[in-house]
Design a protein around this motif. Sequence first.
Motif, PDB file in Angstrom:
ATOM      1  N   PRO A  58      -5.608   4.380  -7.148  1.00  0.00           N
ATOM      2  CA  PRO A  58      -6.817   5.099  -7.561  1.00  0.00           C
ATOM      3  C   PRO A  58      -7.878   5.046  -6.469  1.00  0.00           C
ATOM      4  O   PRO A  58      -8.122   4.000  -5.866  1.00  0.00           O
ATOM      5  CB  PRO A  58      -7.281   4.326  -8.802  1.00  0.00           C
ATOM      6  CG  PRO A  58      -6.091   3.574  -9.266  1.00  0.00           C
ATOM      7  CD  PRO A  58      -5.280   3.258  -8.054  1.00  0.00           C
ATOM      8  N   GLY A  59      -8.488   6.199  -6.187  1.00  0.00           N
ATOM      9  CA  GLY A  59      -9.535   6.264  -5.182  1.00  0.00           C
ATOM     10  C   GLY A  59      -9.044   6.470  -3.762  1.00  0.00           C
ATOM     11  O   GLY A  59      -9.851   6.680  -2.860  1.00  0.00           O
ATOM     12  N   TRP A  60      -7.716   6.431  -3.558  1.00  0.00           N
ATOM     13  CA  TRP A  60      -7.184   6.670  -2.215  1.00  0.00           C
ATOM     14  C   TRP A  60      -7.341   8.148  -1.867  1.00  0.00           C
ATOM     15  O   TRP A  60      -7.169   9.028  -2.716  1.00  0.00           O
ATOM     16  CB  TRP A  60      -5.719   6.295  -2.128  1.00  0.00           C
ATOM     17  CG  TRP A  60      -5.424   4.827  -2.209  1.00  0.00           C
ATOM     18  CD1 TRP A  60      -6.234   3.839  -2.702  1.00  0.00           C
ATOM     19  CD2 TRP A  60      -4.203   4.196  -1.807  1.00  0.00           C
ATOM     20  NE1 TRP A  60      -5.605   2.629  -2.625  1.00  0.00           N
ATOM     21  CE2 TRP A  60      -4.359   2.810  -2.074  1.00  0.00           C
ATOM     22  CE3 TRP A  60      -3.013   4.641  -1.257  1.00  0.00           C
ATOM     23  CZ2 TRP A  60      -3.349   1.881  -1.807  1.00  0.00           C
ATOM     24  CZ3 TRP A  60      -2.007   3.723  -0.984  1.00  0.00           C
ATOM     25  CH2 TRP A  60      -2.183   2.362  -1.255  1.00  0.00           C
ATOM     26  N   GLU A  61      -7.623   8.417  -0.611  1.00  0.00           N
ATOM     27  CA  GLU A  61      -7.733   9.803  -0.159  1.00  0.00           C
ATOM     28  C   GLU A  61      -6.386  10.503  -0.141  1.00  0.00           C
ATOM     29  O   GLU A  61      -6.281  11.706  -0.402  1.00  0.00           O
ATOM     30  CB  GLU A  61      -8.360   9.850   1.237  1.00  0.00           C
ATOM     31  CG  GLU A  61      -8.510  11.252   1.807  1.00  0.00           C
ATOM     32  CD  GLU A  61      -9.089  11.257   3.210  1.00  0.00           C
ATOM     33  OE1 GLU A  61      -9.060  12.327   3.847  1.00  0.00           O
ATOM     34  OE2 GLU A  61      -9.556  10.197   3.672  1.00  0.00           O
ATOM     35  N   GLN A  62      -5.330   9.756   0.164  1.00  0.00           N
ATOM     36  CA  GLN A  62      -3.990  10.333   0.258  1.00  0.00           C
ATOM     37  C   GLN A  62      -2.955   9.252   0.016  1.00  0.00           C
ATOM     38  O   GLN A  62      -3.262   8.058   0.034  1.00  0.00           O
ATOM     39  CB  GLN A  62      -3.779  10.965   1.636  1.00  0.00           C
ATOM     40  CG  GLN A  62      -4.009  10.001   2.791  1.00  0.00           C
ATOM     41  CD  GLN A  62      -4.040  10.693   4.135  1.00  0.00           C
ATOM     42  OE1 GLN A  62      -3.864  11.899   4.256  1.00  0.00           O
ATOM     43  NE2 GLN A  62      -4.241   9.921   5.185  1.00  0.00           N
ATOM     44  N   GLY A  63      -1.715   9.681  -0.239  1.00  0.00           N
ATOM     45  CA  GLY A  63      -0.643   8.737  -0.470  1.00  0.00           C
ATOM     46  C   GLY A  63      -0.173   8.088   0.817  1.00  0.00           C
ATOM     47  O   GLY A  63      -0.445   8.565   1.923  1.00  0.00           O
ATOM     48  N   VAL A  74       6.114   7.982  -9.485  1.00  0.00           N
ATOM     49  CA  VAL A  74       5.083   7.361 -10.314  1.00  0.00           C
ATOM     50  C   VAL A  74       4.097   6.643  -9.409  1.00  0.00           C
ATOM     51  O   VAL A  74       4.498   5.874  -8.531  1.00  0.00           O
ATOM     52  CB  VAL A  74       5.693   6.363 -11.318  1.00  0.00           C
ATOM     53  CG1 VAL A  74       4.592   5.657 -12.102  1.00  0.00           C
ATOM     54  CG2 VAL A  74       6.651   7.055 -12.269  1.00  0.00           C
ATOM     55  N   SER A  75       2.814   6.905  -9.628  1.00  0.00           N
ATOM     56  CA  SER A  75       1.759   6.243  -8.864  1.00  0.00           C
ATOM     57  C   SER A  75       0.645   5.826  -9.806  1.00  0.00           C
ATOM     58  O   SER A  75       0.481   6.383 -10.894  1.00  0.00           O
ATOM     59  CB  SER A  75       1.187   7.166  -7.789  1.00  0.00           C
ATOM     60  OG  SER A  75       2.160   7.513  -6.837  1.00  0.00           O
ATOM     61  N   ARG A  76      -0.179   4.892  -9.346  1.00  0.00           N
ATOM     62  CA  ARG A  76      -1.305   4.425 -10.148  1.00  0.00           C
ATOM     63  C   ARG A  76      -2.557   5.274  -9.928  1.00  0.00           C
ATOM     64  O   ARG A  76      -3.557   5.126 -10.640  1.00  0.00           O
ATOM     65  CB  ARG A  76      -1.576   2.946  -9.839  1.00  0.00           C
ATOM     66  CG  ARG A  76      -2.123   2.159 -11.011  1.00  0.00           C
ATOM     67  CD  ARG A  76      -2.004   0.660 -10.776  1.00  0.00           C
ATOM     68  NE  ARG A  76      -2.542   0.276  -9.483  1.00  0.00           N
ATOM     69  CZ  ARG A  76      -3.838   0.061  -9.245  1.00  0.00           C
ATOM     70  NH1 ARG A  76      -4.731   0.220 -10.206  1.00  0.00           N
ATOM     71  NH2 ARG A  76      -4.247  -0.300  -8.042  1.00  0.00           N
ATOM     72  N   ALA A  77      -2.519   6.162  -8.930  1.00  0.00           N
ATOM     73  CA  ALA A  77      -3.626   7.106  -8.762  1.00  0.00           C
ATOM     74  C   ALA A  77      -3.768   7.956 -10.018  1.00  0.00           C
ATOM     75  O   ALA A  77      -2.821   8.096 -10.794  1.00  0.00           O
ATOM     76  CB  ALA A  77      -3.375   7.991  -7.548  1.00  0.00           C
ATOM     77  N   THR A  78      -4.938   8.522 -10.214  1.00  0.00           N
ATOM     78  CA  THR A  78      -5.137   9.388 -11.377  1.00  0.00           C
ATOM     79  C   THR A  78      -4.372  10.695 -11.181  1.00  0.00           C
ATOM     80  O   THR A  78      -4.040  11.076 -10.047  1.00  0.00           O
ATOM     81  CB  THR A  78      -6.618   9.698 -11.586  1.00  0.00           C
ATOM     82  OG1 THR A  78      -7.095  10.468 -10.467  1.00  0.00           O
ATOM     83  CG2 THR A  78      -7.426   8.416 -11.724  1.00  0.00           C
ATOM     84  N   LEU A  79      -4.117  11.394 -12.276  1.00  0.00           N
ATOM     85  CA  LEU A  79      -3.365  12.647 -12.186  1.00  0.00           C
ATOM     86  C   LEU A  79      -4.074  13.689 -11.309  1.00  0.00           C
ATOM     87  O   LEU A  79      -3.405  14.340 -10.495  1.00  0.00           O
ATOM     88  CB  LEU A  79      -3.108  13.201 -13.588  1.00  0.00           C
ATOM     89  CG  LEU A  79      -2.179  14.421 -13.638  1.00  0.00           C
ATOM     90  CD1 LEU A  79      -0.797  14.083 -13.092  1.00  0.00           C
ATOM     91  CD2 LEU A  79      -2.072  14.929 -15.078  1.00  0.00           C
ATOM     92  N   PRO A  80      -5.405  13.881 -11.417  1.00  0.00           N
ATOM     93  CA  PRO A  80      -6.055  14.836 -10.508  1.00  0.00           C
ATOM     94  C   PRO A  80      -5.879  14.461  -9.038  1.00  0.00           C
ATOM     95  O   PRO A  80      -5.688  15.345  -8.188  1.00  0.00           O
ATOM     96  CB  PRO A  80      -7.523  14.785 -10.928  1.00  0.00           C
ATOM     97  CG  PRO A  80      -7.494  14.373 -12.359  1.00  0.00           C
ATOM     98  CD  PRO A  80      -6.358  13.397 -12.450  1.00  0.00           C
ATOM     99  N   GLU A  81      -5.911  13.164  -8.718  1.00  0.00           N
ATOM    100  CA  GLU A  81      -5.698  12.733  -7.332  1.00  0.00           C
ATOM    101  C   GLU A  81      -4.271  13.038  -6.890  1.00  0.00           C
ATOM    102  O   GLU A  81      -4.035  13.511  -5.773  1.00  0.00           O
ATOM    103  CB  GLU A  81      -5.982  11.233  -7.210  1.00  0.00           C
ATOM    104  CG  GLU A  81      -7.446  10.871  -7.356  1.00  0.00           C
ATOM    105  CD  GLU A  81      -7.687   9.377  -7.481  1.00  0.00           C
ATOM    106  OE1 GLU A  81      -8.734   8.909  -6.988  1.00  0.00           O
ATOM    107  OE2 GLU A  81      -6.838   8.667  -8.082  1.00  0.00           O
TER     108      GLU A  81
END
Length: 263
Positions: free
Chosen positions: A89-94, A122-129
């Motif tokens: 979460p909050g990362w600019e990119q993967g 699967v990632s912990r970033a939010t879906l919009p991110e």
Amino acid sequence: MNSTTTETSTTTHHSVVPRDQWLAERKTLLAQEKELTRLRDQVARERRALPWVHIEKNYVFDTPQGKRSLAELFEGRRQLMVQHFMFGPGWEQGCPSCSYMADHTAGMQVHLEHRDVTFVAVSRATLPEIERFRRRMGWQFAWVSSNGSDFNYDFHVSFRPQDRVNGTVNYNYGMTEFPAEEAPGISLFYKDGEGRVFHTYSTYGRGVEVMMGTYNMLDLTPKGRDEHEGFYKMDWVRHHDRYESQAVFKPAPEVDSCCSAKA
């Protein structure tokens, strides 16, 4: 000094031999390659023979189609392959290395699906991110968010501050140093006729190279992977839209690591 010797000493640093000598040495290597193939087949059989763990926790994910349970991610198939994609979460990119892995899915996905396997990242970033980055990269595979779920923590690919013990975390089946809060992995699940979901296998560290088909090709080349020694060898990897437009090899400068290169 003839031209062959000059080429050997200044460029390849390899001996140059007659064809019959090369063929003899190639056959010796072939015997080792065949043994490796047999060993790989044996390991695959033992992997399939591992016992399973019944997943009893109700993991729920954010998807473009709304909330979905782990069982619903199978999309009607019996087997589910999950890429634990490093994107917090909050990362600019993967993560560039996880992106390198994901770049290989496009050609595989249709074949996996015809062998009863659904692939999902699967990632912990939010879906919009996730959706913003997925559109940038042009990927079509399913990618869901485990944000708000214990899924990443239970599979030891995300780490809270309290998960660190003397600077180490539980990753790749043991306590080890890991520099980031997210880590790469691949997990496999099976759903039976009654809808029960079982965890069958997970691999971490260099085990995730199974997705990196480019490495298999590079391993055939004279220069191999051409990576420097050290903890993180993949600092040459870029997001595929961040390489220089002209495909000419240049050694990559050192960058901050985000994935482990440990075995």
